[in-house]
Design a protein around this motif. Sequence first.
Motif, PDB file in Angstrom:
ATOM      1  N   THR A  49      -1.252   4.844  -7.176  1.00 52.41           N
ATOM      2  CA  THR A  49      -0.582   6.083  -6.788  1.00 52.41           C
ATOM      3  C   THR A  49      -1.347   6.871  -5.752  1.00 52.41           C
ATOM      4  O   THR A  49      -0.766   7.722  -5.079  1.00 52.41           O
ATOM      5  N   VAL A  50      -2.627   6.609  -5.608  1.00 56.73           N
ATOM      6  CA  VAL A  50      -3.450   7.416  -4.721  1.00 56.73           C
ATOM      7  C   VAL A  50      -3.617   6.781  -3.348  1.00 56.73           C
ATOM      8  O   VAL A  50      -3.370   7.407  -2.321  1.00 56.73           O
ATOM      9  N   VAL A  51      -4.009   5.510  -3.309  1.00 57.29           N
ATOM     10  CA  VAL A  51      -4.349   4.864  -2.048  1.00 57.29           C
ATOM     11  C   VAL A  51      -3.198   4.835  -1.051  1.00 57.29           C
ATOM     12  O   VAL A  51      -3.393   5.137   0.131  1.00 57.29           O
ATOM     13  N   PRO A  52      -1.973   4.465  -1.452  1.00 57.14           N
ATOM     14  CA  PRO A  52      -0.895   4.452  -0.454  1.00 57.14           C
ATOM     15  C   PRO A  52      -0.695   5.792   0.230  1.00 57.14           C
ATOM     16  O   PRO A  52      -0.438   5.854   1.432  1.00 57.14           O
ATOM     17  N   LEU A  53      -0.827   6.889  -0.523  1.00 60.30           N
ATOM     18  CA  LEU A  53      -0.651   8.208   0.065  1.00 60.30           C
ATOM     19  C   LEU A  53      -1.778   8.521   1.048  1.00 60.30           C
ATOM     20  O   LEU A  53      -1.554   9.099   2.121  1.00 60.30           O
ATOM     21  N   ILE A  54      -3.002   8.144   0.693  1.00 56.22           N
ATOM     22  CA  ILE A  54      -4.131   8.377   1.596  1.00 56.22           C
ATOM     23  C   ILE A  54      -3.972   7.556   2.858  1.00 56.22           C
ATOM     24  O   ILE A  54      -4.208   8.044   3.974  1.00 56.22           O
ATOM     25  N   VAL A  55      -3.553   6.296   2.699  1.00 60.35           N
ATOM     26  CA  VAL A  55      -3.359   5.431   3.861  1.00 60.35           C
ATOM     27  C   VAL A  55      -2.306   6.018   4.783  1.00 60.35           C
ATOM     28  O   VAL A  55      -2.459   6.021   6.014  1.00 60.35           O
ATOM     29  N   TYR A  56      -1.246   6.541   4.208  1.00 63.11           N
ATOM     30  CA  TYR A  56      -0.202   7.114   5.050  1.00 63.11           C
ATOM     31  C   TYR A  56      -0.678   8.385   5.741  1.00 63.11           C
ATOM     32  O   TYR A  56      -0.409   8.588   6.927  1.00 63.11           O
ATOM     33  N   PHE A  65      10.372   4.177  -5.793  1.00 61.94           N
ATOM     34  CA  PHE A  65      11.107   5.237  -5.126  1.00 61.94           C
ATOM     35  C   PHE A  65      10.656   6.621  -5.592  1.00 61.94           C
ATOM     36  O   PHE A  65      10.966   7.626  -4.946  1.00 61.94           O
ATOM     37  N   ALA A  66       9.923   6.678  -6.704  1.00 64.95           N
ATOM     38  CA  ALA A  66       9.419   7.965  -7.180  1.00 64.95           C
ATOM     39  C   ALA A  66       8.415   8.576  -6.202  1.00 64.95           C
ATOM     40  O   ALA A  66       8.202   9.789  -6.201  1.00 64.95           O
ATOM     41  N   ALA A  67       7.811   7.708  -5.365  1.00 63.87           N
ATOM     42  CA  ALA A  67       6.814   8.206  -4.409  1.00 63.87           C
ATOM     43  C   ALA A  67       7.443   8.779  -3.141  1.00 63.87           C
ATOM     44  O   ALA A  67       6.734   9.353  -2.307  1.00 63.87           O
ATOM     45  N   LEU A  68       8.767   8.639  -2.982  1.00 61.00           N
ATOM     46  CA  LEU A  68       9.411   9.117  -1.763  1.00 61.00           C
ATOM     47  C   LEU A  68       9.220  10.616  -1.563  1.00 61.00           C
ATOM     48  O   LEU A  68       9.017  11.085  -0.443  1.00 61.00           O
ATOM     49  N   GLY A  69       9.299  11.373  -2.647  1.00 62.06           N
ATOM     50  CA  GLY A  69       9.108  12.820  -2.533  1.00 62.06           C
ATOM     51  C   GLY A  69       7.735  13.165  -2.003  1.00 62.06           C
ATOM     52  O   GLY A  69       7.590  14.039  -1.126  1.00 62.06           O
ATOM     53  N   ASP A  70       6.700  12.487  -2.516  1.00 66.06           N
ATOM     54  CA  ASP A  70       5.341  12.736  -2.036  1.00 66.06           C
ATOM     55  C   ASP A  70       5.194  12.364  -0.568  1.00 66.06           C
ATOM     56  O   ASP A  70       4.530  13.065   0.202  1.00 66.06           O
ATOM     57  N   ILE A  71       5.839  11.266  -0.169  1.00 70.06           N
ATOM     58  CA  ILE A  71       5.745  10.819   1.219  1.00 70.06           C
ATOM     59  C   ILE A  71       6.409  11.828   2.155  1.00 70.06           C
ATOM     60  O   ILE A  71       5.896  12.135   3.228  1.00 70.06           O
ATOM     61  N   VAL A  72       7.561  12.334   1.759  1.00 70.42           N
ATOM     62  CA  VAL A  72       8.254  13.332   2.584  1.00 70.42           C
ATOM     63  C   VAL A  72       7.397  14.571   2.759  1.00 70.42           C
ATOM     64  O   VAL A  72       7.310  15.139   3.856  1.00 70.42           O
ATOM     65  N   VAL A  73       6.748  15.001   1.691  1.00 68.61           N
ATOM     66  CA  VAL A  73       5.861  16.172   1.779  1.00 68.61           C
ATOM     67  C   VAL A  73       4.702  15.894   2.720  1.00 68.61           C
ATOM     68  O   VAL A  73       4.350  16.724   3.572  1.00 68.61           O
TER      69      VAL A  73
END
Length: 305
Positions: free
Chosen positions: A53-60, A152-160
């Motif tokens: 849950t953490v690394v993909p967001l950091i990478v993005y 798909f639950a991570a889509l909200g975090d990605i949009v933010v």
Amino acid sequence: MKAFTALVHREFIEHRGAFLTGPLLLLAIIFGLVILAFTVGRVDVHLSGAMLTVVPLIVYELGFLGLGFGWSLYLAATLFFYCADGFAADKRNNAMLFWKSMPVSDFKVLLSKLVAAITLLPFTVFAVALLSGVLLFTVAFVTMLINGTAGFAALGDIVVIYGQVALALFTVLLAGLIWYLPFIALVGAIATVVGRWAIPIALLLPTIISALEWVTLGGLHPFATRTWAFMEYRSAAPATNYADNWIASLGDRFEPNMSAARFDGFAFAGDLLGGLDWTQVGIGVVFALAVIYLASEYRRRVNDN
């Protein structure tokens, strides 16, 4: 007003290769590289546990910020080359007599070029940069979805994250344009006189002025004068402590408690704009208008004779 808008639009049409076609071609190359990076194993998307849950967001976050930095370098180089070319284009392509026959002053023509350089042209590149962020996310998300390492639950975090980084990039663009406005105008004004040689002359001009101060007022050497110190200050990019502190805290995102904050575009924007020397910004605006006016007078008088 319609005539001025048409002049600005003309600049976009004449230079869309550098500010639209070129960035789109680069975007296609970047898109291909991102696809290869995620499909041939250069980016490891096989994660588990907290890392899932953490690394993909950091990478993005880092990927989008890195793309934004790359586009800002492209824009900075392109803008100065545009000023060296665009402000002298009428004389070079023999269109001067046509524009002299129009009910538009030389000052308005040159001002339209300056306005294009700080509005339509850079924001076209900014739009391509935003598109590159969308493509980066799409490739990363689809790849991780296929590998079962994203949902798909991570889509909200990605949009933010996308919105926060986009705000930061917009703030950097805005701050850079208003901070470097006098340099952009100076290159354009010199180009009105000497054409494409404006860039090396503009780069040498501070050294010449600093050497003149050293000769007349003294000092250790030409690079230890008040002129040189001011130019170093005025040419330095706007800085923000928030970015440095956030990068330093990235390691904490991998800790079990994951207490480090995500990138905050609003905090970054406030810190960057709050740290600008607005007095110098105001002086820079006056200087830019003054040199454009002087260049327009030169253009008017030289071509009237």
